[in-house]
Design an enzyme around this catalytic site. Structure first.
Site, short mmCIF file in Angstrom:
data_model
loop_
_atom_site.label_atom_id
_atom_site.label_comp_id
_atom_site.label_asym_id
_atom_site.label_seq_id
_atom_site.Cartn_x
_atom_site.Cartn_y
_atom_site.Cartn_z
N GLU A 36 44.36 -58.65 2.65
CA GLU A 36 45.00 -59.10 1.46
C GLU A 36 46.35 -60.14 1.62
O GLU A 36 47.08 -59.81 0.79
CB GLU A 36 45.11 -57.96 0.56
CG GLU A 36 44.03 -57.13 0.20
CD GLU A 36 44.45 -56.27 -1.19
OE1 GLU A 36 45.55 -55.98 -1.31
OE2 GLU A 36 43.38 -55.80 -1.75
N GLU B 203 36.26 -54.54 -1.20
CA GLU B 203 36.91 -53.31 -1.71
C GLU B 203 36.75 -53.41 -3.46
O GLU B 203 37.16 -54.02 -4.09
CB GLU B 203 38.50 -53.20 -1.79
CG GLU B 203 39.00 -53.05 -0.36
CD GLU B 203 40.50 -52.90 -0.18
OE1 GLU B 203 41.21 -52.61 -1.28
OE2 GLU B 203 41.02 -52.83 0.81
#
Ligand SMILES: *[C@@H]1O[C@H](CO)[C@@H](O)[C@H](O)[C@H]1NC(C)=O
Ligand SMILES: *[C@@H]1O[C@H](CO)[C@@H](O)[C@H](O)[C@H]1NC(C)=O
Ligand SMILES: *[C@@H]1O[C@H](CO)[C@@H](O)[C@H](O)[C@H]1NC(C)=O
Ligand SMILES: *[C@@H]1O[C@H](CO)[C@@H](O)[C@H](O)[C@H]1NC(C)=O
Ligand SMILES: *[C@@H]1O[C@H](CO)[C@@H](O)[C@H](O)[C@H]1NC(C)=O
Ligand SMILES: *[C@@H]1O[C@H](CO)[C@@H](O)[C@H](O)[C@H]1NC(C)=O
Ligand SMILES: *[C@@H]1O[C@H](CO)[C@@H](O)[C@H](O)[C@H]1NC(C)=O
Ligand SMILES: *[C@@H]1O[C@H](CO)[C@@H](O)[C@H](O)[C@H]1NC(C)=O
Ligand SMILES: *[C@@H]1O[C@H](CO)[C@@H](O)[C@H](O)[C@H]1NC(C)=O
Length: 848
Positions: free
Chosen positions: A183, A252
């Protein structure tokens, strides 16, 4: 079989599969814009995050097996750098950190290895070793020599370890993808040009490792070829990778959310999780991962922060203790089955999307051999819709997707949950199970004195940064100073008390004056700084002020998160003859850690290195106290928790294994910040379906069964502020009952075996299935009603319309059975009973 306790139904399987090594064919993993291609075969993959250090090796095979049983093809884990490289070049792969063992038990499934090595993950310091912060010139996650050197060194170490153990697919192992960074796209711009340079360097460094399987970078919009950028969110149907040559991968999907001490309990409804997954595959997704599928436990001091709880349950399909969470686990299992029925045509066919009504959209996949699969979605978050598709009428609840693997029959609708619900009981057990009884039960007690023990570490005018001082070797940092109070102070005559006023960057503080506990203050999950403001008892003459500053897990992410500090910034006393005295630049004496921790009195030789006081009446409400007890293992083989509701805050160990931080801190949220009833419809966010407002944020602490011996277990507790150890109990987590609620219009995904279907010879009827944990059977049917029952599991009510034979039918099918199926058939129920009304069957049964 020790492992059998974890999973119902799976015992037999487990016994045969536990340590079987699966033989993988050497796999050639490539990709194109549609999917991963493994040995020339396109793959549609369902993946499940299970983090190896968040459970224990004895649980791993059961967890992996439960994922497989739940229709999962891939296990996904991060690699936890700070658990592996304890100091530069000093590696650890034992116990919960035995990555190779974990990678080898994939039971024929694939593995995605998210090396990071920055991982965030609500894990202490985002997984990066704290020592790296103290190598001069290091700034985490940007372009600088020390960070990049150590990141590359660790990444290479892990890749080489995996190669050595032949774990990459190309070597015949399970690993089909690896991840570098995590991320980073959110933060890249904070680091300006260096951020961009670092991201490109990381990608290039990863690719140069020659793992021969593709690399991914999640939430990284500038990931260079051949690295695949992937999506992390509650919904990823609208995600498209930045290059058309990359498959659409969701790394995710959060089926719940994490929790903080003082926070609420987030829940994400199974219907919405299923909706998000179905939408993803409807819109061309090819690989989907649940983060987390089993969240587990942040043992010891591994929880990130500040304030992440020791439980990392995450409302995941497998609960913290390793039990399938039903109906979520079961509903998703049925979803996976439905999606897999469409796999071939989804991956090899062409698709068109058709608008069937406002907010109702069908994506229809067809292939050259006449195959057809359709996903019909009603994305309206309030209104059910009835639509016509290929001349057939379909009813879609609001915010739902129907899956039609043949473009005709709905085998699954995301909003229609047929799976059973488990009723979970936490059954208390006295610590001492032996005949001697509680009266004879002895605690060993040791009190620490507040303030500096042994030799002070250093003396300084003013404050230091807490983290820079402890370097996270402990949560604790003592600060002491003294003040003189004149005889003429007014408050002495009036009997009033001056106020101690402390400002801190975080995370928590216990204050002591003249060895007496004065109070505690702390920040919270959304705001780390706090103020301590308590009246204190001072006497004329010299007074000792001893302040215990604490961290509660280090920051896990954010721009320059490695530089976020903690600790005291100001200490004042108000109410002294009209003036406030500022102690901030006083001479402060410092000591890192508490003594018992330093002596390791919770394990090994440390246990005997101090003079415990033995007593059957341990002190209550006493700060800075160590408690030790010898305990038997709770009977049975259910998972075990420690009930710490009546303790204050501290750390706990069993047989030297670190259970973790406990803190049954009451959630400061108001009642209206929680929900009574969660509406699954509409976009989810972590605050949408919370419970636990005004309740203790974590009461039970998982103690893995494998840590227990039958008797003679050493339980050690360090209580910081005061609690009642006599009220500590073990609890056994047990499935005590089951519910099922199945409507006549529920699709039957065909989860019954051919054999089960033949018995009743009415294949596609909806059915209720009840399965008790292994070694237990249904001993009573508490409620059964076919008709128009209402209410929730545990509180069903008969409706106006009720088939009086309901209980007889269910009892006949289920009593004394471990597993039973009740079809909503003519033979079983008066299916025309409630003319015009939609009918359903509700059942609640007891397992024992
Ligand atoms: C791997 O598969 C790709 C296409 O799927 C093919 O082009 C390549 O030759 C294969 N490599 C090996 C080593 O088999
Ligand atoms: C990877 O392969 C390239 C080209 O074959 C080679 O130059 C490089 O040294 C290899 N790197 C590693 C880490 O094996
Ligand atoms: C529907 O399909 C059209 C092309 O047929 C495409 O332009 C559009 O983006 C699709 N819509 C969605 C929501 O996928
Ligand atoms: C739907 O019905 C119409 C008229 O009855 C017919 O012409 C058409 O072929 C049917 N379509 C499908 C997909 O069956
Ligand atoms: C911690 O120490 C480092 C130097 O080692 C310094 O750069 C940093 O600012 C300090 N952090 C805080 C929060 O004071
Ligand atoms: C200071 O304290 C004295 C004694 O309590 C009191 O009489 C006086 O009013 C106070 N002065 C001020 C400015 O508050
Ligand atoms: C424990 O007590 C004994 C006897 O009083 C004493 O000799 C010993 O030094 C003490 N040990 C510690 C670690 O305090
Ligand atoms: C967290 O602390 C901040 C600052 O004290 C406060 O504004 C906020 O309401 C607190 N949040 C909760 C949930 O207690
Ligand atoms: C209940 O079942 C019995 C036998 O299966 C049947 O004879 C009876 O009519 C049923 N009663 C009702 C009210 O349906």
């Amino acid at each position: 079989m020790k492992l059998c306790f974890v999973f119902w139904l799976l015992c037999l399987l487990l016994t045969s599969l536990t340590f079987t090594t699966f033989v993988y064919a050497a796999g050639n993993v490539t990709y194109d814009g549609r999917s991963l291609i493994i040995d020339g075969q396109r793959k549609l993959l369902i993946s499940a995050s299970i983090h190896y250090p968040r459970s224990v090796p004895a649980m791993w095979p059961g967890l992996v097996q439960a994922a497989k049983e739940g229709g999962v093809d891939v296990i996904e884990t991060y690699v936890f750098w700070n658990g592996h490289e304890l100091s530069p070049g000093n590696y650890y792969f034992g116990g919960r950190f035995d990555l190779v063992q974990f990678a080898k038990i994939q039971a024929g499934m694939h593995l995605i290895l998210r090396i990071g090595p920055f991982v965030a993950a609500e894990w202490n310091f985002g997984g990066v070793p704290v020592w790296l912060h103290y190598i001069p010139g290091t700034v985490f996650r940007t372009y600088n020599q020390p960070f990049m050197y150590h990141m590359e060194k660790f990444t290479t170490y892990i890749v080489n370890l995996m190669k050595q153990e032949k774990l990459f697919a190309s070597q015949g192992g399970p690993i089909i993808l690896s991840q570098i960074e995590n991320e980073y796209g959110y933060y890249e711009n904070f680091y300006k040009e260096d951020g961009k340079k670092y991201a490109l360097w990381a990608a290039k460094m990863a690719v140069s490792q020659n793992t021969s399987v593709p690399w991914i970078m999640c939430q990284q919009w500038d990931a260079p070829d051949p690295v695949i950028d992937t999506c992390n969110s509650f919904y990823c149907d609208e995600f498209t990778p930045t290059s058309p040559n990359r498959p659409k991968i969701w790394t995710e999907n959060w089926p719940g959310w994490f929790k903080t001490f003082g926070g609420r309990d987030p829940h994400r409804p199974a219907e919405d999780v299923a909706f998000s997954v179905a939408r993803f595959f409807q819109k061309g997704g090819s690989l989907h991962n649940y983060y987390m599928y089993h969240g587990g436990t942040n043992f010891g001091r591994t929880a990130g922060g500040p304030f992440i709880t020791t439980s990392y349950d995450y409302d995941a399909p497998i609960d913290e203790y390793g039990l399938p969470r039903l109906p979520k686990w079961g509903h998703l299992k049925e979803l996976h089955r439905a999606i897999k029925l469409c796999e071939h045509v989804l991956l090899n066919g062409k698709s068109v999307n058709i608008s069937l009504a406002p907010s109702v959209e069908a994506d229809v996949y067809t292939d050259s051999s006449g195959g057809c699969a359709a996903f019909i979605a009603n994305v309206d978050d309030k209104t059910d819709k009835t639509v016509e598709f290929r001349n057939v009428s379909y009813h879609l609840p609001a915010w739902s997707v129907s899956i039609l693997p043949d473009c005709k029959n709905v085998v699954f609708n995301t909003a229609k949950v047929s799976s059973q619900t488990n009723i979970i009981a936490m059954i208390p057990e006295n610590l001492q199970q032996s005949d001697k009884g509680l009266k004879a039960f002895k605690w060993d007690v040791l009190k620490e004195n507040p303030g500096i023990w042994g030799k002070a570490d250093f003396v300084k005018n003013g404050f230091v940064d807490h983290i820079n001082t402890t370097k996270d070797t402990t949560d604790y940092l003592w600060h002491t100073t003294s003040i003189s109070i004149g005889e003429n102070e007014e408050f002495l005559k009036k009997g009033s008390r001056p106020v101690l006023l402390i400002e801190s960057k975080g995370h928590a503080l216990h204050a002591f004056v003249n060895q007496e506990y004065q109070g505690t203050a702390s920040g919270n999950g959304s705001h780390s700084p706090f103020t301590f403001k308590n009246p204190i008892s001072l006497k004329a003459g010299k007074n000792e002020i001893a302040l215990l500053s604490l961290t509660v897990g280090l920051q896990t992410a954010g721009p320059f998160y490695d530089f976020v500090g903690a600790g005291l910034t100001s200490v004042k006393i108000k109410g002294l003859n009209n003036k406030t005295i500022d102690l901030s630049s006083n001479v402060w004496t410092y000591k890192i850690g508490v003594q018992g921790e330093h002596l390791k009195i919770y394990q090994g030789n440390g246990l005997n290195g101090v003079n415990w006081t033995s007593t059957s009446e341990p002190p209550k409400g006493q700060a800075l106290t160590w408690y030790k007890a010898i305990v038997d293992a709770p009977p049975g083989d259910e998972p075990v928790g420690l009930d710490m509701l009546y303790m204050g805050k501290g750390l706990a160990w069993l047989n030297g294994e670190e259970i973790g931080r406990y803190w049954p801190r009451i959630s400061e949220f108001k009642k209206e910040d929680c929900v009574q009833e969660c509406d699954y419809r509409g976009k989810f966010n972590p605050d949408k379906c919370d419970t636990g407002c005004g309740e203790p944020s974590q009461k039970w602490y998982h103690v893995p069964r494998s840590w227990f011996k039958p008797s003679g277990n050493v339980l050690v507790i360090f209580e910081e502020k005061g609690g009642d150890p006599t009220k500590i109990t073990f609890v056994r987590r047990k499935v005590s009952g089951l519910c099922a609620l199945v409507a006549k219009d529920h699709p039957s995904v065909g989860l019954l075996s051919e054999h089960e279907n033949k018995i009743e010879n009415n294949k596609n009827l909806p059915f209720a299935r009840l399965t008790c944990p292994s070694n237990t059977v249904i001993t009573a049917v508490k409620f059964a009603s076919f008709g128009t029952p209402s209410g929730k599991c545990g509180a069903y009510l008969k409706g106006d319309c009720h088939d009086p034979n309901s209980s007889i039918v269910v009892e006949k099918a289920c009593l004394n059975k471990n597993d039973c199926v009740i079809k909503l058939s003519e033979e079983n129920f008066k299916t025309n009973l409630c003319s015009g009304l939609s009918t359903k069957l509700a059942v609640e049964a007891v397992c024992s």
